[in-house]
Design a protein around this motif. Structure first.
Motif, PDB file in Angstrom:
ATOM      1  N   LEU A  64      -0.973  -2.615  -0.699  1.00 30.63           N
ATOM      2  CA  LEU A  64      -1.770  -2.131   0.427  1.00 30.63           C
ATOM      3  C   LEU A  64      -1.945  -3.240   1.454  1.00 30.63           C
ATOM      4  O   LEU A  64      -1.671  -4.412   1.191  1.00 30.63           O
ATOM      5  CB  LEU A  64      -3.132  -1.612  -0.050  1.00 30.63           C
ATOM      6  N   GLU A  65      -2.400  -2.834   2.634  1.00 33.22           N
ATOM      7  CA  GLU A  65      -2.664  -3.788   3.702  1.00 33.22           C
ATOM      8  C   GLU A  65      -4.063  -4.359   3.503  1.00 33.22           C
ATOM      9  O   GLU A  65      -5.051  -3.624   3.549  1.00 33.22           O
ATOM     10  CB  GLU A  65      -2.553  -3.104   5.060  1.00 33.22           C
ATOM     11  N   GLU A  66      -4.145  -5.662   3.289  1.00 32.19           N
ATOM     12  CA  GLU A  66      -5.433  -6.300   3.012  1.00 32.19           C
ATOM     13  C   GLU A  66      -6.130  -6.756   4.283  1.00 32.19           C
ATOM     14  O   GLU A  66      -7.353  -6.648   4.404  1.00 32.19           O
ATOM     15  CB  GLU A  66      -5.238  -7.487   2.070  1.00 32.19           C
ATOM     16  N   ASP A  67      -5.375  -7.278   5.242  1.00 29.27           N
ATOM     17  CA  ASP A  67      -5.958  -7.822   6.468  1.00 29.27           C
ATOM     18  C   ASP A  67      -5.069  -7.431   7.642  1.00 29.27           C
ATOM     19  O   ASP A  67      -4.020  -8.034   7.875  1.00 29.27           O
ATOM     20  CB  ASP A  67      -6.082  -9.345   6.361  1.00 29.27           C
ATOM     21  N   GLU A  68      -5.481  -6.389   8.365  1.00 27.19           N
ATOM     22  CA  GLU A  68      -4.661  -5.880   9.473  1.00 27.19           C
ATOM     23  C   GLU A  68      -4.506  -6.913  10.578  1.00 27.19           C
ATOM     24  O   GLU A  68      -3.421  -7.072  11.161  1.00 27.19           O
ATOM     25  CB  GLU A  68      -5.285  -4.598  10.028  1.00 27.19           C
ATOM     26  N   ASP A  69      -5.581  -7.620  10.901  1.00 24.36           N
ATOM     27  CA  ASP A  69      -5.529  -8.597  12.000  1.00 24.36           C
ATOM     28  C   ASP A  69      -4.546  -9.726  11.707  1.00 24.36           C
ATOM     29  O   ASP A  69      -3.831 -10.189  12.600  1.00 24.36           O
ATOM     30  CB  ASP A  69      -6.925  -9.170  12.254  1.00 24.36           C
ATOM     31  N   ARG A  70      -4.493 -10.164  10.455  1.00 23.87           N
ATOM     32  CA  ARG A  70      -3.613 -11.275  10.086  1.00 23.87           C
ATOM     33  C   ARG A  70      -2.260 -10.802   9.565  1.00 23.87           C
ATOM     34  O   ARG A  70      -1.391 -11.614   9.282  1.00 23.87           O
ATOM     35  CB  ARG A  70      -4.302 -12.147   9.029  1.00 23.87           C
ATOM     36  N   GLY A  71      -2.094  -9.505   9.413  1.00 23.18           N
ATOM     37  CA  GLY A  71      -0.825  -8.973   8.926  1.00 23.18           C
ATOM     38  C   GLY A  71      -0.554  -9.305   7.469  1.00 23.18           C
ATOM     39  O   GLY A  71       0.597  -9.491   7.073  1.00 23.18           O
ATOM     40  N   VAL A  72      -1.619  -9.352   6.660  1.00 22.76           N
ATOM     41  CA  VAL A  72      -1.483  -9.718   5.238  1.00 22.76           C
ATOM     42  C   VAL A  72      -1.464  -8.457   4.374  1.00 22.76           C
ATOM     43  O   VAL A  72      -2.361  -7.613   4.470  1.00 22.76           O
ATOM     44  CB  VAL A  72      -2.620 -10.641   4.785  1.00 22.76           C
ATOM     45  N   TRP A  73      -0.432  -8.346   3.539  1.00 18.25           N
ATOM     46  CA  TRP A  73      -0.333  -7.265   2.566  1.00 18.25           C
ATOM     47  C   TRP A  73      -0.516  -7.840   1.175  1.00 18.25           C
ATOM     48  O   TRP A  73      -0.235  -9.012   0.936  1.00 18.25           O
ATOM     49  CB  TRP A  73       1.011  -6.550   2.696  1.00 18.25           C
ATOM     50  N   ARG A  74      -0.968  -6.997   0.264  1.00 18.43           N
ATOM     51  CA  ARG A  74      -1.335  -7.472  -1.065  1.00 18.43           C
ATOM     52  C   ARG A  74      -0.759  -6.554  -2.142  1.00 18.43           C
ATOM     53  O   ARG A  74      -0.812  -5.329  -2.027  1.00 18.43           O
ATOM     54  CB  ARG A  74      -2.856  -7.513  -1.190  1.00 18.43           C
ATOM     55  N   ILE A  75      -0.221  -7.178  -3.179  1.00 17.74           N
ATOM     56  CA  ILE A  75       0.221  -6.471  -4.378  1.00 17.74           C
ATOM     57  C   ILE A  75      -0.685  -6.886  -5.524  1.00 17.74           C
ATOM     58  O   ILE A  75      -0.926  -8.078  -5.735  1.00 17.74           O
ATOM     59  CB  ILE A  75       1.686  -6.809  -4.723  1.00 17.74           C
ATOM     60  N   ASP A  76      -1.218  -5.888  -6.243  1.00 21.42           N
ATOM     61  CA  ASP A  76      -1.995  -6.130  -7.451  1.00 21.42           C
ATOM     62  C   ASP A  76      -1.247  -5.504  -8.621  1.00 21.42           C
ATOM     63  O   ASP A  76      -0.967  -4.301  -8.603  1.00 21.42           O
ATOM     64  CB  ASP A  76      -3.380  -5.495  -7.353  1.00 21.42           C
ATOM     65  N   ALA A  77      -0.925  -6.297  -9.624  1.00 17.74           N
ATOM     66  CA  ALA A  77      -0.228  -5.800 -10.814  1.00 17.74           C
ATOM     67  C   ALA A  77      -1.083  -6.059 -12.041  1.00 17.74           C
ATOM     68  O   ALA A  77      -1.736  -7.101 -12.158  1.00 17.74           O
ATOM     69  CB  ALA A  77       1.128  -6.478 -10.956  1.00 17.74           C
ATOM     70  N   PHE A  78      -1.047  -5.083 -12.985  1.00 15.32           N
ATOM     71  CA  PHE A  78      -1.834  -5.183 -14.208  1.00 15.32           C
ATOM     72  C   PHE A  78      -0.900  -4.994 -15.405  1.00 15.32           C
ATOM     73  O   PHE A  78      -0.825  -3.899 -15.979  1.00 15.32           O
ATOM     74  CB  PHE A  78      -2.946  -4.131 -14.218  1.00 15.32           C
ATOM     75  N   PRO A  79      -0.171  -6.045 -15.775  1.00 15.79           N
ATOM     76  CA  PRO A  79       0.770  -5.934 -16.906  1.00 15.79           C
ATOM     77  C   PRO A  79       0.029  -5.722 -18.215  1.00 15.79           C
ATOM     78  O   PRO A  79      -1.122  -6.158 -18.380  1.00 15.79           O
ATOM     79  CB  PRO A  79       1.505  -7.272 -16.882  1.00 15.79           C
ATOM     80  N   THR A  80       0.709  -5.073 -19.143  1.00 14.45           N
ATOM     81  CA  THR A  80       0.085  -4.765 -20.439  1.00 14.45           C
ATOM     82  C   THR A  80       0.613  -5.625 -21.574  1.00 14.45           C
ATOM     83  O   THR A  80       0.074  -5.584 -22.681  1.00 14.45           O
ATOM     84  CB  THR A  80       0.299  -3.281 -20.787  1.00 14.45           C
ATOM     85  N   ALA A  92      -0.320 -10.912  -5.367  1.00 17.49           N
ATOM     86  CA  ALA A  92       0.634 -11.515  -4.432  1.00 17.49           C
ATOM     87  C   ALA A  92       0.250 -11.121  -3.020  1.00 17.49           C
ATOM     88  O   ALA A  92      -0.012  -9.939  -2.743  1.00 17.49           O
ATOM     89  CB  ALA A  92       2.064 -11.054  -4.750  1.00 17.49           C
ATOM     90  N   ARG A  93       0.216 -12.104  -2.117  1.00 14.85           N
ATOM     91  CA  ARG A  93      -0.144 -11.841  -0.727  1.00 14.85           C
ATOM     92  C   ARG A  93       0.955 -12.369   0.187  1.00 14.85           C
ATOM     93  O   ARG A  93       1.528 -13.441  -0.075  1.00 14.85           O
ATOM     94  CB  ARG A  93      -1.468 -12.506  -0.364  1.00 14.85           C
ATOM     95  N   GLY A  94       1.210 -11.629   1.269  1.00 15.12           N
ATOM     96  CA  GLY A  94       2.200 -12.073   2.233  1.00 15.12           C
ATOM     97  C   GLY A  94       2.443 -11.028   3.303  1.00 15.12           C
ATOM     98  O   GLY A  94       1.742 -10.013   3.368  1.00 15.12           O
ATOM     99  N   PRO A  95       3.450 -11.244   4.158  1.00 18.10           N
ATOM    100  CA  PRO A  95       3.761 -10.277   5.214  1.00 18.10           C
ATOM    101  C   PRO A  95       4.226  -8.946   4.625  1.00 18.10           C
ATOM    102  O   PRO A  95       4.740  -8.880   3.508  1.00 18.10           O
ATOM    103  CB  PRO A  95       4.906 -10.952   5.990  1.00 18.10           C
ATOM    104  N   ARG A  96       4.074  -7.896   5.408  1.00 20.53           N
ATOM    105  CA  ARG A  96       4.413  -6.555   4.933  1.00 20.53           C
ATOM    106  C   ARG A  96       5.855  -6.445   4.465  1.00 20.53           C
ATOM    107  O   ARG A  96       6.120  -5.904   3.377  1.00 20.53           O
ATOM    108  CB  ARG A  96       4.158  -5.529   6.046  1.00 20.53           C
TER     109      ARG A  96
END
Length: 289
Positions: free
Chosen positions: A38-54, A10-14
Motif C-alpha cells: 500500500l501507499e504509506e506516504d503520498e507526499d513522499r511517494g513511499v510505498w510499503r510492503i508488510d509480510a508475515f511469514p509462517t 519494506a519501504r521504497g518507491p512505488r
C-alpha cells in the motif's frame, strides 16, 4: 532464523515496491506467503510492503527477494509471542464497499442499519475485507447488483468466505466457495454461520471437484487469488460459467493486468471494468464466447 513470528517491512518507491511484490508472486517457493502492499506516504511517494511469514524458510525467502530490489529498505521485526494476527485485526476499522459493510467482533456496536453487514473473523485465513483485492471485488459486485441478479455464484479461493457470504446475503440461492487450505474452509464455514448465510464451502483444488461441478454452470465466479493461478485457471473458469456469466478477478497487481486480461480475452471474455485500489487491480470480465 528462528521459528518465532516475525514481520518483514519494506519501504521504497512505488515502481520498486510493485516489482518486488511481483517477484514474491512469481516465486513458487513463496506461493503461500502473506503480504500486503500500500501507499504509506503520498507526499513522499513511499510505498510499503508488510509480510508475515509462517516459517523461517519462508521468512528467509521473502527477505532475500525484497533485498534484491535496489531502493527498498527492508527490516525484519520480531513479533511478541501472542496471537499477533488477532491483535492486528482488532485495530482494523470497518470497511465500506458499496452496500457492504465488513467488520470484526470488536466493531459489533458500530454496524449501520442500511447496509449489508458482514461480520468476518479471519483466524488464519485471508480476506477480512480490508485488503485492496477484497474491497475491489465487493465494489465490483455491488455495481453489478444494481442491474442484474446472480442465481449461482462460485468463489474460488474463498479464504474467510467473505465474497461467497456477500453473494448469499444479497439473494443468491446457490453460493459455493472452494479453497485448497483446510483451515480456511473451516473458518469460512464458521463465518457463514455468524452471518446466517447459506453457503456451501468445499475443500478442493481447482474447479473439477464433483461438489463444485454439480452446481454449475454459474452466473458469477469470484477468483481473488494471484495472477499466475488466474491465468492457469482461465479455461476452467470459462467452463464453470454460463454464456453471459461474469468473472470478478483479483489478487493481481496493476502491472499484471495485461497478462491476466489477455488470458481471458483469448478465451472469449470481454473486459467490462477495472477497479484499482492501492497497487491492486480487480477485473470484471464477461463470458461472451
Amino acid at each position: 532464523m528462528s521459528e518465532s513470528a516475525v514481520q518483514i517491512i519494506a519501504r521504497g518507491p512505488r515502481a520498486v515496491a510493485e516489482s518486488a511484490a511481483a517477484a514474491l508472486d512469481a516465486d513458487p517457493l513463496l506461493e503461500g506467503a502473506t503480504y500486503s502492499i500500500l501507499e504509506e506516504d503520498e507526499d513522499r511517494g513511499v510505498w510499503r510492503i508488510d509480510a508475515f511469514p509462517t516459517t523461517s524458510d519462508e521468512a528467509d525467502g521473502v527477505a532475500a527477494t525484497l533485498r534484491r530490489h535496489d531502493g527498498l529498505v527492508v527490516t525484519v521485526e520480531d513479533l511478541a509471542d501472542a496471537d499477533w494476527l488477532a491483535m492486528s485485526l482488532s485495530g482494523l476499522p470497518p470497511v465500506r464497499a458499496g452496500r457492504f459493510f465488513v467488520y470484526g467482533a470488536h466493531d459489533q456496536g458500530r454496524v449501520p442499519v442500511n447496509t449489508v453487514n458482514l461480520r468476518i473473523d479471519a483466524g488464519a485465513a485471508f480476506g477480512t475485507g480490508h485488503h485492496g483485492t477484497t474491497v475491489g471485488c465487493l465494489a465490483a459486485f455491488d455495481e453489478l447488483l444494481k442491474r442484474e441478479r446472480f442465481e449461482r455464484v462460485l468463489d474460488v479461493g474463498a479464504g474467510t468466505g467473505v465474497l461467497a457470504i456477500a453473494a448469499a446475503r444479497t439473494g443468491s440461492p446457490v453460493a459455493i466457495g472452494t479453497d485448497i487450505d483446510a483451515p480456511s474452509v473451516r473458518i469460512a464455514r464458521e463465518n457463514a454461520k455468524l452471518n446466517q448465510a447459506d453457503v456451501h464451502f468445499v475443500h478442493a483444488s481447482g474447479l473439477n471437484d464433483r461438489q463444485v461441478r454439480r452446481h454449475g454452470p454459474y452466473d458469477l465466479v469470484f477468483a481473488n487469488i494471484l495472477a499466475p493461478p488466474l491465468v492457469a485457471l482461465s479455461q476452467d473458469i470459462k467452463g464453470a460459467l454460463r454464456l453471459g456469466g461474469v468473472a470478478i478477478l483479483s489478487g493481481l497487481l496493476r502491472t499484471q493486468e495485461r497478462r491476466v486480461s489477455a488470458a481471458y480475452l483469448s478465451r472469449g471474455f470481454r473486459l467490462e471494468r477495472r477497479i484499482h485500489r492501492d497497487a491492486w487491480s480487480c477485473l470484471v470480465m464477461r463470458r461472451v464466447g
